[in-house]
Structure formats: C-alpha cells, structure tokens
Scaffold this motif. Structure first.
Motif, mmCIF file in Angstrom:
data_model
loop_
_atom_site.group_PDB
_atom_site.id
_atom_site.type_symbol
_atom_site.label_atom_id
_atom_site.label_comp_id
_atom_site.label_asym_id
_atom_site.label_seq_id
_atom_site.Cartn_x
_atom_site.Cartn_y
_atom_site.Cartn_z
ATOM 1 N N SER A 1 -19.764 2.907 -85.267
ATOM 2 C CA SER A 1 -19.898 3.250 -83.848
ATOM 3 C C SER A 1 -21.364 3.202 -83.454
ATOM 4 O O SER A 1 -22.255 3.351 -84.294
ATOM 5 N N GLY A 2 -21.604 2.998 -82.168
ATOM 6 C CA GLY A 2 -22.982 2.969 -81.698
ATOM 7 C C GLY A 2 -23.072 2.499 -80.264
ATOM 8 O O GLY A 2 -22.062 2.321 -79.572
ATOM 9 N N PRO B 1 -27.074 18.528 -77.151
ATOM 10 C CA PRO B 1 -28.022 17.498 -76.707
ATOM 11 C C PRO B 1 -27.297 16.165 -76.572
ATOM 12 O O PRO B 1 -26.315 15.914 -77.274
ATOM 13 N N ARG B 2 -27.778 15.316 -75.669
ATOM 14 C CA ARG B 2 -27.120 14.016 -75.503
ATOM 15 C C ARG B 2 -27.136 13.237 -76.823
ATOM 16 O O ARG B 2 -26.169 12.567 -77.168
ATOM 17 N N PHE B 3 -28.268 13.301 -77.538
ATOM 18 C CA PHE B 3 -28.388 12.672 -78.845
ATOM 19 C C PHE B 3 -29.229 13.577 -79.736
ATOM 20 O O PHE B 3 -30.166 14.226 -79.255
ATOM 21 N N LEU B 4 -28.905 13.601 -81.034
ATOM 22 C CA LEU B 4 -29.662 14.392 -81.992
ATOM 23 C C LEU B 4 -29.831 13.591 -83.269
ATOM 24 O O LEU B 4 -28.839 13.125 -83.854
ATOM 25 N N PHE B 5 -31.080 13.424 -83.702
ATOM 26 C CA PHE B 5 -31.366 12.690 -84.931
ATOM 27 C C PHE B 5 -32.238 13.540 -85.848
ATOM 28 O O PHE B 5 -32.938 14.450 -85.386
ATOM 29 N N THR B 6 -32.176 13.247 -87.138
ATOM 30 C CA THR B 6 -33.010 13.975 -88.093
ATOM 31 C C THR B 6 -33.834 12.994 -88.914
ATOM 32 O O THR B 6 -33.452 11.838 -89.107
ATOM 33 N N TRP B 7 -34.969 13.482 -89.389
ATOM 34 C CA TRP B 7 -35.787 12.731 -90.332
ATOM 35 C C TRP B 7 -35.315 13.059 -91.747
ATOM 36 O O TRP B 7 -34.726 14.133 -91.975
ATOM 37 N N LEU C 1 -24.553 4.914 -84.770
ATOM 38 C CA LEU C 1 -24.441 6.372 -84.760
ATOM 39 C C LEU C 1 -23.620 6.849 -85.957
ATOM 40 O O LEU C 1 -22.639 6.209 -86.350
ATOM 41 N N SER C 2 -24.044 7.949 -86.529
ATOM 42 C CA SER C 2 -23.314 8.614 -87.624
ATOM 43 C C SER C 2 -22.941 7.669 -88.765
ATOM 44 O O SER C 2 -21.801 7.687 -89.248
ATOM 45 N N PRO C 3 -23.873 6.833 -89.244
ATOM 46 C CA PRO C 3 -23.518 5.932 -90.349
ATOM 47 C C PRO C 3 -23.201 6.650 -91.648
ATOM 48 O O PRO C 3 -22.549 6.078 -92.526
ATOM 49 N N LEU C 4 -23.657 7.911 -91.795
ATOM 50 C CA LEU C 4 -23.396 8.661 -93.024
ATOM 51 C C LEU C 4 -22.199 9.606 -92.895
ATOM 52 O O LEU C 4 -22.003 10.478 -93.736
ATOM 53 N N ALA C 5 -21.391 9.437 -91.856
ATOM 54 C CA ALA C 5 -20.211 10.293 -91.687
ATOM 55 C C ALA C 5 -19.372 10.287 -92.951
ATOM 56 O O ALA C 5 -19.156 9.250 -93.568
ATOM 57 N N ALA C 6 -18.916 11.453 -93.351
ATOM 58 C CA ALA C 6 -18.088 11.666 -94.551
ATOM 59 C C ALA C 6 -18.907 11.673 -95.833
ATOM 60 O O ALA C 6 -18.335 11.789 -96.919
ATOM 61 N N TYR D 1 -23.319 16.678 -87.842
ATOM 62 C CA TYR D 1 -24.162 17.657 -87.177
ATOM 63 C C TYR D 1 -25.380 16.992 -86.540
ATOM 64 O O TYR D 1 -26.210 17.656 -85.924
ATOM 65 N N ASP D 2 -25.492 15.680 -86.740
ATOM 66 C CA ASP D 2 -26.482 14.895 -86.010
ATOM 67 C C ASP D 2 -25.857 13.542 -85.719
ATOM 68 O O ASP D 2 -24.713 13.276 -86.082
ATOM 69 N N ASP D 3 -26.605 12.670 -85.042
ATOM 70 C CA ASP D 3 -26.114 11.329 -84.753
ATOM 71 C C ASP D 3 -26.692 10.297 -85.710
ATOM 72 O O ASP D 3 -26.497 9.100 -85.532
ATOM 73 N N GLY D 4 -27.402 10.786 -86.719
ATOM 74 C CA GLY D 4 -27.924 9.887 -87.731
ATOM 75 C C GLY D 4 -29.247 10.369 -88.289
ATOM 76 O O GLY D 4 -30.007 11.064 -87.613
#
Length: 542
Positions: A100-101, A435-441, A73-78, A503-506
C-alpha cells in the motif's frame, strides 16, 4: 537572518560514531524491507510469473506516472507477528501480503492497495486487515482516490475468527469514500471471491482481466454443496460474464497491461483537482541531508539539538523560532518544507516541563488560526515527575498541551527520531492522536517508560510488597526479573516491532525525511484547507 546555523562537526569523532551506528541500523532496515519485497519467496514468485502474471509492485510501477515516486506505507506490517508478545499464534510474512502507499496516476495523487498473490495466494490475515484499514483512513482524511489492485484468495482461514467480523469495515470504508465524493477503483487481476467479491461490488469503477478475473460470492464447490448446481469458474464469475451479463464489470481488459492502461484512463477522466493551497517556490536546505545520519546518539539518554535536523529538512534551512527563551526543552517555530508552510514542534532535551507544555499549546493555537500544518519531531522521555513539578501543576500543564494536540484542526505529521516514552508520546502527537502520517527513524524507541526504569519500578513495588508481608526479599530472583523485563521492554520498544503493529506508517532512512514529508504535505493538500473559523478546544486546566 532566520537561517539556522549548524554546530555539527562532520569531521569529528562523535559524528563518525553516530553515523556508523545509524548506518548499521539503516542496513538492518533495508534487510527487513527486502523481506517484504521478496513476497512469498523465489518458489512462489516464479510460479506466479510462469502464469504470465505481474508482481504486485510491478503492477504499481506500471500504474503510476513514469519516474514518479511511490510512498510505500507500512512495509514492515506483521513483522515479528509470531514472536512473544506478537498477538498471533503464528507468524505472517513481512508486509502482510499487501502493498500500500501513495502514488501519482495521471497527475493525481492516489492511495494504491495491491494484493501480493505470491504470499499465501494474497489471502488476508489480521495484519492485512489493519493495513487495509489504514490505507482507507489516509484516502478519506486526505481526499485521495483509492485504487485496489485485486488478486486475493480471501480470508486466511486459520485466523478467520480475528478478521471475519471486523473485516466488514473494508467494504464500509469503500462506501464512505464514495459518499464523500472520493473515487474508488478496482482493477481485478485474479480471484476476488466470497466477501472479497464486495470489493469490486462496492467500488465506483471496476475493471476485470479477461480469462483471469474470478469474482463470485461462492465458488463452484460451494455452489455445488449449497444448491447442487454444477457450474464453472467463467460462467459463475468470469470477467466476460460480468462485463456482458451481470454488469458488475465496467471494463473488460484483454490482459494485465490493458487493465492498468484502462485504470489510468479512468483516473484521467475524474477531472480531479486539489482543494488545498499551492506550494511556494521550493528551496533546498543549506546543509547536506546526508549529515542527518550523524545527529542522533546511539544512547538516547544523550540529548541532541533538533535544530540540526530542522536545518537539513526545511527549505533554505530558514526557521523562525517562536519563544526561543521560554520553555527551551521544546523548540517551536515556523518554516517551509518543499514549498508548504509548516509549524514545527521538536524536543530539545527530552523532558517536557510546565513552560514547554504551555508554549506548545499556544503555538498549536496560532497554527490553527492560520491553517498551518504541524510537524512534530519526537525525542521525549515524557513529562517531568517529582514533588516540585507535581506541586507546580505538571498534570494541568501536560493536559493543556494534550488537549491542544487532540483538538487541533490542522493536519499533523509526526517523525519519531529518538525516544518516545510515556505521555510525551501523546503530547507530541503519537499514533493515538491521529496524525495524518507518522514515520520513525531506525534510532527510535517507544514504550511507557525506558526498560531500566520500568524494571526498577517493578523491583521497588516487589520489595515494598515483601516488606509489607514481613518476608525476606529475594535479591537473586529480583535481579533475574529485572534482566528479563529489561530485555522484553527493549525488544518491544524497537521500531521494527512497533512498525509491524502499524503504530507508524513506516521506518525510514533519516536521509529520506525531507522527501517523505514533502510527499505527505502534497498529499494532505489534496483536501480542503481547514475551515476559516477557529477550531474548538476542550477546557484548558490553567
């Protein structure tokens, strides 16, 4: 038959162009994610290994069940944290010195959080803190045990003003998880000092590595300054002291491998079971997931049929569409994904009108009646504007849809495939609607409105202001302003920028969508199903 029929032509030129554009974006994504995997870089990775220590991701790999997936989760944080608009005066490493994940340990889905000591000693910056908060929220909402793999130098001191006061929530979250009956486990591999000492201190189960773990409120230099007392690391906060004298350590591990073994045994003894529904038999989609690369146009102004996406992610490509002839800009219907029943809401032509809003609200209510999780597939430019639509009550209709999303009691999952502009982001369950989880393309973009529209609005306002003052309008300056604003909004609406701010989980490869959603649905079902009684909604403006 309710099996979807695909109109996609994988041999066509349009498909080839879309696929090539998406593959280029996926390559960019992989390059950025590689930065997180690289940690602090070769120098610090080698120094860490020279000390006989495992890397954060190696620890996770040994902790989870062999050959089981780990949903990072959130590997691109920062990402971009030091750039204009980043909100920080300095840049931080991609990944925010934390991994995290969700992973499976002894057959139990757990949230796993691991410090990356190769990045500034694993110290916590504002993005580390936000990422930690998100992990705790996921553990609490989905009733998942939380395992912390600890080795951190504490707070990043130059940014302490941004993390000291809000950072206390990390420890509050641990106590709330425990109070909710959700186990918390700390495996301490190195430093966990000052405020960080409360991380094992507030965990249900604590394992410390002999001769490596250092857990104390104040280290030897601070103790010397505060009390004049001379003491060494081991007697002040070593694993053996805490295991034999203070009692803070429940287990003293011989080495890192032993700590991970003990951690797995702790999870095995939790007698944990899922409270949600068991999955139905799983059927693969009838269409190739590889073809998801060629569906979304590079120009998001060009609409695409979300049924082509649905056909490639749901079991058997089987989809019972709800109200197909009404509010056709929004596709709604029932499906099964990796054995879990779901309701799907997907934007077909971007714009949400009154009928689409009413249709969505009714569909959400129906999902709540049966306790069916909802999947939102976003590609929306927002709610329709204009005299005709304002007079027909678009605000009321949009408010009805947003009300239904806000007060829906079933779990929500969101995937942003294309555009996510304006209040459409809200109505289609954006981050603010939990949402419990949110992902983007990689193709996604999100902002208050499109870059050209936003720049145009500012231009119109500026022109009107000049006319009101009786001044000549500077066309050249206006053109420069529009170009600058468009460039800024374009950069700030891209998925890496948004993912960097959690703003997303990945950001995910479209081909992984079915797998990622399946993992999320499984995790969601660790918690109890929604209550049998109908959920309450606010007053609908109808």
């Amino acid at each position: 038959m309710t099996v979807l029929t695909s109109g996609l032509d994988p041999a066509g030129d349009a498909y080839a162009e879309r696929r090539a554009a998406m593959l280029a974006k996926v390559a960019e994504l992989e390059a950025e994610q590689a930065k997180a995997v690289a940690g602090g870089g070769p120098k610090y990775v080698e120094r860490h290994r020279a000390r006989g220590k495992l890397l954060a991701r190696e620890r996770i790999e040994l902790l989870i069940d062999p050959d089981s997936p780990f949903l990072e989760l959130s590997p691109l944080a920062a990402w971009g944290s030091g750039s204009a608009g980043g909100g920080q005066g300095q840049g931080f490493a991609v990944g925010a010195s934390l991994v995290s994940g969700v992973g499976v340990v002894e057959g139990v889905e757990c949230v796993i959080v691991a410090s990356d000591p190769t990045v500034r000693g694993g110290s916590s910056n504002p993005w580390t803190m936000a990422k930690t908060f998100r992990a705790a929220d996921i553990a609490l909402e989905n009733r998942l045990p939380l395992i912390n793999l600890v080795e951190s130098g504490g707070a990043d001191l130059p940014t302490q003003k941004e993390i000291f006061i809000p950072g206390g929530r990390i420890f509050r979250d641990l106590t709330r998880l425990s109070a909710a009956g959700i186990p918390t486990i700390a495996l301490v591999f190195g430093n966990s000092t000052a405020g960080g000492a409360y991380l094992p201190g507030m965990s249900d189960h604590v394992v410390m590595v002999k001769d490596r773990a250092k857990v104390f409120l104040g280290g030897p230099p601070l103790v010397k300054m505060a009390t004049g007392e001379e003491s060494g690391d081991e007697e002040l906060g070593g694993a053996e002291m805490h295991a034999r004298t203070s009692g803070l350590a429940d287990h003293m591990a011989a080495d890192e491998y032993d700590a991970l073994r003990i951690g797995r045994r702790i999870v095995a003894r939790l007698n944990w079971r899922k409270r949600g529904r068991a999955p139905l038999p799983v059927r693969p989609p009838r269409y190739d997931e590889e073809e998801l690369l060629g569906i979304v146009p590079e120009d998001l102004k060009i609409p695409f049929d979300p049924r082509e996406v649905i056909a490639r992610i749901v079991d058997g490509s089987d989809f019972d569409e709800f109200k197909p002839l009404y509010g056709s800009s929004l596709v709604t219907g029932w499906a099964v994904l990796h054995g879990y029943p779901i309701g799907v809401l997907a934007n077909a032509r971007g714009v949400l009108f009154g009928p689409e809003s009413q249709k969505a609200a009714q569909f959400i209510q129906l999902a709540n009646q049966t306790g069916t999780p909802l999947l939102f597939l976003q590609n929306t430019t927002g709610y329709m504007v204009g005299r005709e639509y304002e007079q027909s009550g678009i605000i009321k209709h949009g408010a009805t849809m947003i009300n239904a999303v806000s007060n829906s009691r079933v779990p929500h999952l969101t995937v942003v495939m294309g555009a996510s502009y304006g209040a459409g982001n809200y109505g289609m369950c954006g981050r603010a609607y939990a949402p419990r989880f949110l992902f983007t393309w990689p193709s996604a973009k999100s902002a208050v409105m499109g870059p050209a529209q936003l720049a145009g609005v500012l231009s119109i306002v500026g022109r009107q202001a000049a006319q009101a003052r009786g001044q000549a309008f500077d066309e050249e300056a206006d053109a420069q302003m529009r170009a600058m604003v468009e460039a800024q909004i374009e950069s700030e609406s891209l998925p890496f920028f948004l993912s960097g701010r959690l703003y997303d989980d990945g950001v995910i490869d479209p081909r992984d969508t079915r797998t990622v959603l399946g993992l999320c649905l499984s995790a969601i079902n660790s918690a109890a199903e929604p209550a049998e009684q109908a959920g309450g909604f606010g007053v609908f403006r109808i």
